[in-house]
Design a protein around this motif. Structure first.
Motif, PDB file in Angstrom:
ATOM      1  N   LEU A 138       0.649  -1.121   0.011  1.00 28.35           N
ATOM      2  CA  LEU A 138      -0.058  -0.110   0.093  1.00 28.35           C
ATOM      3  C   LEU A 138       0.733   1.457  -0.051  1.00 28.35           C
ATOM      4  O   LEU A 138       0.450   2.269  -0.702  1.00 28.35           O
ATOM      5  CB  LEU A 138      -0.911  -0.053   1.182  1.00 28.35           C
ATOM      6  N   ASN A 139       2.002   1.294   0.866  1.00 24.11           N
ATOM      7  CA  ASN A 139       2.761   2.302   0.993  1.00 24.11           C
ATOM      8  C   ASN A 139       3.700   2.616  -0.176  1.00 24.11           C
ATOM      9  O   ASN A 139       3.879   3.622  -0.722  1.00 24.11           O
ATOM     10  CB  ASN A 139       3.779   2.216   2.078  1.00 24.11           C
ATOM     11  N   ALA A 140       4.073   1.519  -0.872  1.00 22.82           N
ATOM     12  CA  ALA A 140       4.773   1.689  -2.126  1.00 22.82           C
ATOM     13  C   ALA A 140       4.038   2.326  -3.375  1.00 22.82           C
ATOM     14  O   ALA A 140       4.377   3.045  -3.972  1.00 22.82           O
ATOM     15  CB  ALA A 140       5.338   0.076  -2.883  1.00 22.82           C
ATOM     16  N   TYR A 141       2.648   1.862  -3.287  1.00 19.72           N
ATOM     17  CA  TYR A 141       1.966   2.349  -4.371  1.00 19.72           C
ATOM     18  C   TYR A 141       1.456   4.065  -3.989  1.00 19.72           C
ATOM     19  O   TYR A 141       1.217   4.801  -5.109  1.00 19.72           O
ATOM     20  CB  TYR A 141       0.421   1.720  -4.693  1.00 19.72           C
TER      21      TYR A 141
ATOM     22  N   ARG B  52       8.432  14.246  -9.605  1.00 23.43           N
ATOM     23  CA  ARG B  52       9.677  13.705  -9.582  1.00 23.43           C
ATOM     24  C   ARG B  52       9.622  12.380 -10.429  1.00 23.43           C
ATOM     25  O   ARG B  52       8.864  11.539 -10.453  1.00 23.43           O
ATOM     26  CB  ARG B  52       9.912  13.278  -8.019  1.00 23.43           C
ATOM     27  N   SER B  53      11.032  11.995 -10.995  1.00 17.03           N
ATOM     28  CA  SER B  53      11.192  11.017 -11.756  1.00 17.03           C
ATOM     29  C   SER B  53      11.577   9.793 -11.114  1.00 17.03           C
ATOM     30  O   SER B  53      12.444   9.147 -11.433  1.00 17.03           O
ATOM     31  CB  SER B  53      11.876  11.361 -13.146  1.00 17.03           C
ATOM     32  N   VAL B  54      11.438   9.675  -9.786  1.00 15.09           N
ATOM     33  CA  VAL B  54      11.818   8.585  -8.866  1.00 15.09           C
ATOM     34  C   VAL B  54      10.655   7.317  -8.969  1.00 15.09           C
ATOM     35  O   VAL B  54       9.600   7.725  -8.578  1.00 15.09           O
ATOM     36  CB  VAL B  54      11.821   9.023  -7.429  1.00 15.09           C
ATOM     37  N   SER B  55      11.100   6.120  -8.875  1.00 16.10           N
ATOM     38  CA  SER B  55       9.981   5.040  -8.866  1.00 16.10           C
ATOM     39  C   SER B  55      10.020   4.554  -7.623  1.00 16.10           C
ATOM     40  O   SER B  55      10.930   4.406  -6.762  1.00 16.10           O
ATOM     41  CB  SER B  55      10.704   3.929  -9.810  1.00 16.10           C
ATOM     42  N   SER B  56       8.860   4.044  -7.519  1.00 19.13           N
ATOM     43  CA  SER B  56       8.563   3.323  -6.222  1.00 19.13           C
ATOM     44  C   SER B  56       7.696   1.660  -6.549  1.00 19.13           C
ATOM     45  O   SER B  56       6.913   1.898  -7.086  1.00 19.13           O
ATOM     46  CB  SER B  56       7.381   3.999  -5.323  1.00 19.13           C
TER      47      SER B  56
ATOM     48  N   SER C 213       7.346   1.806 -11.980  1.00 17.03           N
ATOM     49  CA  SER C 213       7.064   2.382 -10.502  1.00 17.03           C
ATOM     50  C   SER C 213       5.466   2.101 -10.271  1.00 17.03           C
ATOM     51  O   SER C 213       4.618   2.057 -11.266  1.00 17.03           O
ATOM     52  CB  SER C 213       7.071   3.962 -10.768  1.00 17.03           C
ATOM     53  N   GLY C 214       5.091   1.907  -9.212  1.00 13.89           N
ATOM     54  CA  GLY C 214       3.619   1.794  -8.836  1.00 13.89           C
ATOM     55  C   GLY C 214       3.279   0.271  -9.049  1.00 13.89           C
ATOM     56  O   GLY C 214       1.962   0.020  -9.323  1.00 13.89           O
TER      57      GLY C 214
ATOM     58  N   SER D 150      -4.758  -4.193  -1.684  1.00 14.94           N
ATOM     59  CA  SER D 150      -3.406  -3.334  -1.759  1.00 14.94           C
ATOM     60  C   SER D 150      -3.644  -2.226  -2.929  1.00 14.94           C
ATOM     61  O   SER D 150      -2.879  -1.370  -2.789  1.00 14.94           O
ATOM     62  CB  SER D 150      -2.355  -4.136  -2.249  1.00 14.94           C
ATOM     63  N   TYR D 151      -4.748  -2.267  -3.690  1.00 15.70           N
ATOM     64  CA  TYR D 151      -5.017  -1.056  -4.549  1.00 15.70           C
ATOM     65  C   TYR D 151      -6.028  -0.201  -4.049  1.00 15.70           C
ATOM     66  O   TYR D 151      -6.454   0.695  -4.716  1.00 15.70           O
ATOM     67  CB  TYR D 151      -5.740  -1.833  -5.991  1.00 15.70           C
TER      68      TYR D 151
END
Ligand code: NAP
Length: 332
Positions: free
Chosen positions: A191-194, A205-209, A273-274, A293-294
Motif C-alpha cells: 500500500l505504501n509503495a503504491y 519527480r522521476s523517482v520510482s517506487s 513504478s507503482g 492493496s489497490y
C-alpha cells in the motif's frame, strides 16, 4: 559510480542482491543494519570479490531514533562528498517475529515497527537525496494476499490500520498471530509503495517506487524464530516439492537476490513504478497484488497514520482522515 543503499544487505536475500549489484552492475553500496560485525564482514567480501566501494551504516529499523540517526549519517556522507545521490534505496530488511507480541522502544508492535514504520521514516528522510530516475524498492511478500496459497500459509491479513497495528495486544486491542502480523506488515509495504508512487508522480519527480515479492526463499535467516526442526524441514527438497504442489510462489537465494538487483538497476525496469513484481520459479514477472492493496483510501489513511506515528506531522494536521474526506484524497 551509481550506488544503492540496502537495508539488511549483509544477509539472506539482501546480501545476494548486494553481490548481484556489485558483480553485474558494478554499483557501490551502503549496507544499513543493526549487526555491525556481520555488516563489516559482508562489506569486506564485496570489496574483495568485486572491487566496489562499500560503506556500512548502523540502523535499527525498529527504533525511530536509530532511523533518524542513520538517515542523518547518510546525508552527512553525501554532503562531505564521500557518497553521491542514491540511485536506489532498497527497503529489504524485515522478518516475522514469532512468540508473544513484542514492542519496540517507541512502544509499537515489533513487526509493524520494523517492516513498515522504520522504512517509512527512512524513505521520508532520504527521498530528497534520491537521484532523478532513481528507484525505491520495497521487499514485500506474497503472503499479503489472502486469496493465494502464500496468503493462506501464514495467516490472513487484518485491516491495515496503522494505529491498530502499532498497538496490537494492548490498549484493549486483541493480539493476532505472528503470521498475521507479518502478512499485514507486507500488505502495508505494498500500500505504501503504491501511495509513494502516486505522490512522487504528482510532485513531478522521476523517482520510482516498486513493490517486490522474492517468493519463498530457503536458507535465509527468515525462519530464525522457528524451532530448529521446522527450519531444517523448510530447506529439504521434500518441502520444496510440497510448497510447489500447494502453489506457493518459489524463489531462491540467488534468483530472488538477482531479481531485486534488477529492479534496482536494470534499465529494463525503468517503467516499473507503482507495480508489483514476483520472483517465481526462475522468472521475474510483473503481476497483480491483492485486491486490498489497490485501495487508495486505505493507502492514504495508512500514510497519514504512519506520519503521525513517526512524528512527521504537526499535531494540528492530525485527525484529517477521521472524517473520511481527507482519506479519499489519494494522489493520482
Ligand atoms: N525468505 C523468504 O521466504 C521471504 C519471503 C518473502 C519475503 N521475504 C522478505 O525478504 C526480506 C529479507 O529476508 P530474508 O529472507 O533474506 O531473511 P534474513 O536473512 O533474516 O534477512 C533479514 C534482514 O533484516 C534485518 N533486520 C531485521 N530486523 C531489523 C531491524 N530491526 N533493523 C535493521 N535490520 C533488521 C536482518 O538483520 P540481522 O541479521 O541483524 O537480524 C537481516 O539482515 C524480508 O523483508 C522478508 O520479510 C522473505
Amino acid at each position: 559510480m551509481p550506488f544503492a543503499l540496502i537495508t539488511g544487505g549483509h544477509s539472506g536475500i539482501g546480501y545476494s542482491c548486494a553481490r548481484h549489484l556489485a558483480s553485474q552492475f558494478t554499483w557501490d553500496l551502503v549496507l544499513a543494519g543493526r549487526s555491525p560485525g556481520r555488516m563489516n564482514q559482508a562489506a569486506d567480501g564485496l570489496r574483495r570479490d568485486f572491487g566496489v566501494r562499500v560503506t556500512c551504516i548502523d540502523l535499527d529499523l525498529s527504533s525511530l531514533e536509530s532511523v533518524r540517526e542513520a538517515a542523518a549519517n547518510v546525508i552527512t556522507l553525501m554532503d562531505r562528498g564521500e557518497i553521491g545521490a542514491l540511485d536506489a534505496l532498497l527497503c529489504n530488511a524485515g522478518g516475522r517475529f514469532d512468540g508473544p507480541v513484542a514492542y519496540s522502544e517507541d512502544g509499537y508492535e515489533l513487526t509493524f515497527a520494523t517492516n513498515c514504520l522504520g522504512h517509512f521514516l527512512l524513505v521520508d528522510r532520504l527521498k530528497d537525496r534520491i537521484a532523478e530516475n532513481g528507484r525505491i524498492v520495497f521487499t514485500a511478500s506474497g503472503t499479503h494476499d489472502p486469496d493465494t496459497a502464500d496468503g493462506k500459509m501464514v495467516g490472513a491479513v487484518v485491516e491495515p490500520d496503522a494505529e491498530t497495528l502499532a498497538h496490537i495486544g494492548k490498549n484493549g486491542i486483541a493480539p493476532v498471530s505472528a503470521g498475521k502480523r507479518y502478512s499485514t506488515s507486507k500488505l502495508c509495504n505494498i500500500l505504501n509503495a503504491y501511495e509513494l508512487h502516486r505522490r512522487l508522480e504528482n510532485s513531478g519527480r522521476s523517482v520510482s517506487s516498486i513493490a517486490f515479492d522474492p517468493g519463498s526463499v530457503a536458507g535465509t535467516g527468515f525462519l530464525r524464530g522457528m524451532p530448529a526442526p521446522v527450519r531444517w524441514l523448510a530447506k529439504t527438497a521434500f518441502m520444496q516439492w510440497v510448497f510447489r504442489r500447494r502453489g506457493i510462489t518459489m524463489g531462491s537465494l540467488d534468483f530472488s537476490g538477482a531479481s531485486l538487483a534488477r529492479l534496482a538497476a536494470d534499465p529494463g525496469f525503468a517503467e516499473a513504478s507503482g507495480k508489483y513484481f514476483q520472483s517465481n520459479d526462475g522468472k521475474l514477472i510483473e503481476t497483480r497484488s491483492s485486491t486490498l492493496s489497490y485501495d487508495r483510501a486505505r493507502a492514504a489513511r495508512l500514510w497519514d497514520q504512519m506520519e503521525d506515528l513517526a512524528g512527521l506531522r504537526p499535531k494540528e494536521d492530525r485527525n484529517r482522515h477521521d472524517d473520511g474526506r481527507e482519506a479519499d484524497r489519494g494522489c493520482g
